[in-house]
Scaffold this active site. Structure first.
Site, mmCIF file in Angstrom:
data_model
loop_
_atom_site.group_PDB
_atom_site.id
_atom_site.type_symbol
_atom_site.label_atom_id
_atom_site.label_comp_id
_atom_site.label_asym_id
_atom_site.label_seq_id
_atom_site.Cartn_x
_atom_site.Cartn_y
_atom_site.Cartn_z
ATOM 1 N N ASN A 71 19.249 49.928 35.801
ATOM 2 C CA ASN A 71 19.668 49.461 36.941
ATOM 3 C C ASN A 71 21.172 50.091 37.241
ATOM 4 O O ASN A 71 21.636 49.138 36.358
ATOM 5 C CB ASN A 71 18.742 49.000 37.411
ATOM 6 C CG ASN A 71 19.863 47.960 37.408
ATOM 7 O OD1 ASN A 71 20.257 47.549 38.462
ATOM 8 N ND2 ASN A 71 19.974 46.432 36.958
ATOM 9 N N LEU A 75 24.177 46.586 43.445
ATOM 10 C CA LEU A 75 24.629 45.232 44.606
ATOM 11 C C LEU A 75 24.196 45.825 46.156
ATOM 12 O O LEU A 75 24.601 45.009 46.878
ATOM 13 C CB LEU A 75 26.140 44.184 44.682
ATOM 14 C CG LEU A 75 26.542 43.408 42.964
ATOM 15 C CD1 LEU A 75 27.477 43.462 42.597
ATOM 16 C CD2 LEU A 75 25.650 42.352 42.798
ATOM 17 N N ASN A 127 27.905 35.486 40.352
ATOM 18 C CA ASN A 127 27.356 36.896 39.750
ATOM 19 C C ASN A 127 28.983 37.301 39.091
ATOM 20 O O ASN A 127 28.916 38.086 40.262
ATOM 21 C CB ASN A 127 26.711 37.588 40.116
ATOM 22 C CG ASN A 127 25.918 38.744 39.533
ATOM 23 O OD1 ASN A 127 26.863 39.559 38.195
ATOM 24 N ND2 ASN A 127 25.305 39.758 39.919
ATOM 25 N N CYS A 130 27.845 41.627 36.680
ATOM 26 C CA CYS A 130 27.688 43.013 37.355
ATOM 27 C C CYS A 130 28.010 44.193 37.267
ATOM 28 O O CYS A 130 29.030 44.198 37.024
ATOM 29 C CB CYS A 130 27.462 43.212 38.607
ATOM 30 S SG CYS A 130 26.375 44.232 39.150
ATOM 31 N N LYS A 165 27.093 33.346 35.822
ATOM 32 C CA LYS A 165 26.367 34.594 34.766
ATOM 33 C C LYS A 165 27.206 35.413 34.337
ATOM 34 O O LYS A 165 27.505 35.831 34.876
ATOM 35 C CB LYS A 165 25.517 35.323 36.185
ATOM 36 C CG LYS A 165 24.021 36.242 35.105
ATOM 37 C CD LYS A 165 23.067 36.381 35.793
ATOM 38 C CE LYS A 165 22.290 37.169 35.729
ATOM 39 N NZ LYS A 165 21.392 37.858 36.056
ATOM 40 N N ASN A 192 23.434 39.415 31.588
ATOM 41 C CA ASN A 192 23.438 39.662 32.665
ATOM 42 C C ASN A 192 22.671 40.900 31.771
ATOM 43 O O ASN A 192 22.550 41.124 30.419
ATOM 44 C CB ASN A 192 24.541 39.788 33.636
ATOM 45 C CG ASN A 192 24.074 40.898 35.097
ATOM 46 O OD1 ASN A 192 23.474 41.543 34.936
ATOM 47 N ND2 ASN A 192 24.929 40.959 35.570
ATOM 48 N N THR A 193 22.761 42.552 32.859
ATOM 49 C CA THR A 193 22.428 43.526 31.269
ATOM 50 C C THR A 193 23.370 43.973 31.103
ATOM 51 O O THR A 193 24.911 44.484 31.107
ATOM 52 C CB THR A 193 22.116 44.581 32.735
ATOM 53 O OG1 THR A 193 22.928 44.502 33.496
ATOM 54 C CG2 THR A 193 20.682 43.890 33.401
ATOM 55 N N GLY A 217 15.192 44.089 29.582
ATOM 56 C CA GLY A 217 13.413 44.036 29.404
ATOM 57 C C GLY A 217 13.860 43.931 27.839
ATOM 58 O O GLY A 217 14.946 42.996 27.120
ATOM 59 N N GLY A 265 12.844 38.732 34.406
ATOM 60 C CA GLY A 265 13.601 39.532 35.733
ATOM 61 C C GLY A 265 12.368 40.798 35.292
ATOM 62 O O GLY A 265 11.386 41.421 35.934
HETATM 63 C C1 SIN Z 1 23.162 44.944 40.417
HETATM 64 O O1 SIN Z 1 22.677 45.037 41.770
HETATM 65 O O2 SIN Z 1 23.946 46.814 40.480
HETATM 66 C C2 SIN Z 1 22.155 44.638 39.456
HETATM 67 C C3 SIN Z 1 23.178 43.574 39.394
HETATM 68 C C4 SIN Z 1 23.701 43.001 38.692
HETATM 69 O O3 SIN Z 1 23.264 43.530 37.644
HETATM 70 O O4 SIN Z 1 24.427 42.364 38.876
#
Ligand code: SIN
Length: 305
Positions: A71, A75, A127, A130, A165, A192-193, A217, A265
């Site tokens: 994704n 934000l 956060n 991101c 995070k 986070n990702t 995932g 998530g």
């Molecule tokens: C996003 O809104 O881009 C994702 C949020 C995140 O990864 O912290």
């Protein structure tokens, strides 16, 4: 009757079980969050909130790939100011709320921490990890000095438990965690990702409008477990594991590696909100069948060789 309890305590925040949603997944309204709690989540986590409303990036912002989802939402959120009433609605029903938030300056972090605290949130999740926005939108922990200042400022602005995070997109996740811990964080959410990219071979272009996004995932799970493992060996504050929990077994793996709670998530998209019940029942069965009395008994147990 069994004395077994799924209840956990995270820096003073008592939860009926160790599960939450990950920030950004079904956290855009009190209605969605209430549904998560009614489906069995121990606490609910808001979408990351900023000082101003944001639309986020233009579409496409999400792409399904093998092993997960990338994704780059950017934000999007209705602003912390708007969300105050949403938090109040959740608190009127005694739902434990973790308010996730981001900012581009210390002043905004301080402001947001105080209004989210006043709104009645039970804990704050900073956060600063991101992967989808630049420094001008969100102070990022990869800049260690920012992490120190942000954690300190939020700590001073609120008496609530503060979780930070962290991103897996660094060579050494422990460094950031230690900075957060030394500056007053009560817990670390890991992770986070992971920065990622997908390509459309017919268009011969990256699929996401922002080109790069964050992978979540099942493919993220081994990375997240490794991060939780390293953190558990190096910090004292509780860890909230996040990244690729899709089944109860995944949650148990995170607990054994050192997480005191877990966030779910991406799997909510495939499995639906009933997943909270399945994960909690699975954890309970596992504890019962193996003679444990509570979640705490297995936190970090895989480190005992
Ligand atoms: C996003 O809104 O881009 C994702 C949020 C995140 O990864 O912290």
């Amino acid at each position: 009757m069994s004395q077994l309890s799924l209840a956990v305590e995270l820096a003073g925040l008592g939860l009926r079980n160790p599960t939450m949603n990950a920030a950004g997944v079904l956290g855009m309204s009190s209605y969605q969050l209430k549904r998560l709690y009614e489906s069995g989540a121990g606490a609910v986590v808001t979408k990351s909130l900023g000082r101003q409303p944001r639309n986020g990036h233009p579409n496409p912002t999400i792409v399904f790939v093998e092993g997960g989802v990338i994704n780059s939402m950017g934000l999007p959120n209705p602003s912390a100011e708007y969300f105050r009433d949403e938090i109040k609605r959740l608190k009127a029903e005694n739902i434990p709320v973790v308010a996730s938030f981001f900012a581009a300056s210390i002043e905004d972090f301080t402001y947001l921490a105080s209004i989210l605290t006043d709104a009645g949130a039970d804990a704050l999740e900073i956060n600063c990890s991101c992967p989808n926005v630049g420094r001008e939108k969100c102070m990022l922990e990869a800049d260690r000095e920012s992490l120190e200042k942000v954690t300190k400022a939020v700590r001073e602005a609120s008496s609530l438990p503060v979780f930070v995070k962290l991103t897996p997109n660094v060579a050494n996740i422990v460094e950031g965690a230690k900075i957060a811990e030394e500056n007053g964080a009560d817990g670390i959410t890991a992770v986070n990702t992971l920065k990622a990219l997908a390509v459309d071979i017919d268009l011969r272009k990256p699929i996401l409008s922002n080109i790069i996004g964050g992978l979540s995932g099942p493919a993220l799970k081994p990375v997240a477990l490794r991060c939780v493992w390293e953190l558990f060996e190096n910090i004292e504050i509780p860890i909230i594991g996040c990244g690729g929990v899709s089944y109860w077994r995944d949650a148990v793996e995170f607990l054994l590696c050192g997480a005191s709670a877990i966030q779910i998530g991406t799997a909510l998209m495939d499995h639906g909100v009933e997943l909270f019940k399945e994960v909690n029942e699975g954890i309970r069965r596992y504890l019962e069948e193996n003679g444990f009395r509570g979640v705490k008994d297995i936190v970090g147990l895989a480190h005992e060789t």
